[in-house]
Design an enzyme around this catalytic site. Structure first.
Site, short mmCIF file in Angstrom:
data_model
loop_
_atom_site.label_atom_id
_atom_site.label_comp_id
_atom_site.label_asym_id
_atom_site.label_seq_id
_atom_site.Cartn_x
_atom_site.Cartn_y
_atom_site.Cartn_z
N LYS A 148 0.85 -1.19 0.00
CA LYS A 148 0.00 0.00 0.00
C LYS A 148 0.88 1.23 0.00
O LYS A 148 1.93 1.26 0.65
CB LYS A 148 -0.91 0.05 1.25
CG LYS A 148 -1.74 1.33 1.34
CD LYS A 148 -2.55 1.41 2.63
CE LYS A 148 -3.27 2.76 2.71
NZ LYS A 148 -4.10 2.88 3.92
N GLU A 206 -9.74 12.09 11.82
CA GLU A 206 -8.94 10.97 12.35
C GLU A 206 -8.10 11.34 13.56
O GLU A 206 -7.22 12.20 13.49
CB GLU A 206 -8.04 10.40 11.26
CG GLU A 206 -7.26 9.17 11.69
CD GLU A 206 -6.57 8.48 10.53
OE1 GLU A 206 -5.94 7.43 10.77
OE2 GLU A 206 -6.66 8.96 9.40
#
Length: 408
Positions: A148, A206
């Site tokens: 990723k 977040e």
């Protein structure tokens, strides 16, 4: 019983949280509102200049806070931001005065509709270059251990009439009730003999990590879909995200990395087996709340944050391969974007949010940022749409109704 990190805190102060928001001006050094607390910082007692990776950062901060206390500053905090690249300089300081209150009453924020902004937009990089970067990442997944990588892009907005920072912050606070709304005075710009105001504003969904006493919470977010204005379609999109193998895999990489980083520092750690859905005004996200208890009470919120940063949510996996890909494929320096922003007090308690959904504001120039997690199942088209949707948090708050084609 003391409140948990998830509960709003009622503080013994006559100043309501919403009043702190209205007191924010361009002379204010720091504003930070979480789902639990609100801070407004005035003036500058001292600034700490150090790279984000500085091993003695916590000790330097402790000494600075002790000096502030000795100078007569009541309940001093260190506030600011650390960069994505730990070799870059952190922006950390102790305000001369800090007002604090509990959670903002978002439903009662007086936020008039933003004045439509007549601004020009330049993509950095151009959409075609971003597509090529995603394609290169996909090739690397097939030929290297990279699993990723988070690739970002920016929008440069020129607003001839200038940006009203207070109005922008109010819009962000009103429309992001479950996030972390912030405004940070960056003080100076390197290489200039005359330093103009430069601010970082945003509304991050977040939480990187928070600590209260021995209690710790991290809230990794990864896996995103744009929301729909149609309620039925919107709900279907949320359920589709919750069932998406691609997004569940991307999310699991982040949660696993967070748990692995926190485990040596915690004597207990609870990691839910499955993510839940959260939503902002423009996006659905996969979210997991990780709870723990620090093993050593001397481990501060910043210590925990530095152990976590950067998570695969903003960098990738494996970390060093992802860093290398970002350096090669992103044609701009991230600076504070995808770093962390927040505060910490003398006891080591604090909150650090991931610096996303943000913009650098300097008079009539604004730079917005957005990134997307690229995994083997990604497509360049998907990631362009995702980053375009992420830009909308700031664009909407600025009153800039840019058509989708201007962002793709």
């Amino acid at each position: 019983m003391k409140p948990t990190l998830l509960e709003p805190q009622t503080l013994g102060t006559p100043v309501a949280a919403n009043t702190l928001l209205t007191r924010y001006t361009e002379d204010t050094t720091f504003f930070f509102a979480s789902p639990r607390l609100t801070f407004l910082g005035h003036g500058l007692f001292a600034r700490l200049r150090a790279p984000g990776r500085e091993a003695l950062l916590s000790r330097q901060i402790a000494e600075l806070l002790a000096s502030a206390r000795q100078a007569g500053i009541a309940a001093p905090i260190v506030a600011g931001a650390l960069p994505f690249d730990a070799d870059d300089a952190a922006v950390l300081f102790v305000p001369e005065k800090t007002e604090r209150a509990g959670r903002l009453a978002h439903a009662h924020i007086q936020a008039a509709a933003p004045t439509p902004l007549d601004g020009s937009i330049r993509q950095v990089p151009e959409a075609i270059i971003y597509r090529h970067a995603v394609e290169e990442a996909l090739r690397r997944f097939a030929s290297t251990p990279l699993e990723k990588v988070v690739l970002s892009r920016a929008l440069e907005v020129h607003a001839p009439g200038g940006i009203n920072a207070r109005a922008l912050l109010t819009q962000l606070a009103a429309h992001n009730p479950n996030g972390y709304t912030f405004a940070l005075d960056l003080f100076e710009r390197g290489g200039h003999s005359i330093h103009r105001p430069l601010r970082l504003l945003g509304a991050s969904p977040e939480l990187l990590v928070a600590r209260r006493g021995r209690e710790v919470i991290a809230n990794p977010i990864a896996g995103t879909l744009p929301r729909s204005t149609d309620p039925v379609e919107d709900e279907a999109r949320g359920q589709a995200l919750l069932a998406s193998d691609k997004d569940l895999h991307e999310h699991a990489l982040v949660v696993d990395a967070v748990a692995k980083a926190l485990a040596p520092l915690c004597r207990t750690l609870v990691v839910p087996p499955k993510p839940s859905l959260i939503k902002t005004a423009t996006l659905w996200h996969l979210s997991t709340q990780v709870h723990g208890e620090v093993a050593d009470p001397a481990t501060s919120a910043l210590d925990l944050a530095q152990a976590l940063h950067p998570t695969p949510a903003v960098c990738g996996h494996p970390r060093e391969l992802a860093r290398a890909a970002i350096r090669e494929l992103e044609p701009f320096e991230r600076g504070l974007f995808t770093g962390m922003v927040g505060w910490m007090d003398e006891t080591g308690d604090g909150e650090w949010a991931v610096t996303i959904r943000c913009a650098e504001v300097d008079e009539d120039k604004v730079r917005l940022f957005a990134g997307a997690g690229i995994v083997p199942a990604s497509t360049p088209e998907q990631e362009l749409v995702e980053t375009a949707a992420k830009f909308r948090t700031m664009l909407n708050a600025m009153g800039l109704d840019a058509p989708l084609e201007a962002l793709l």
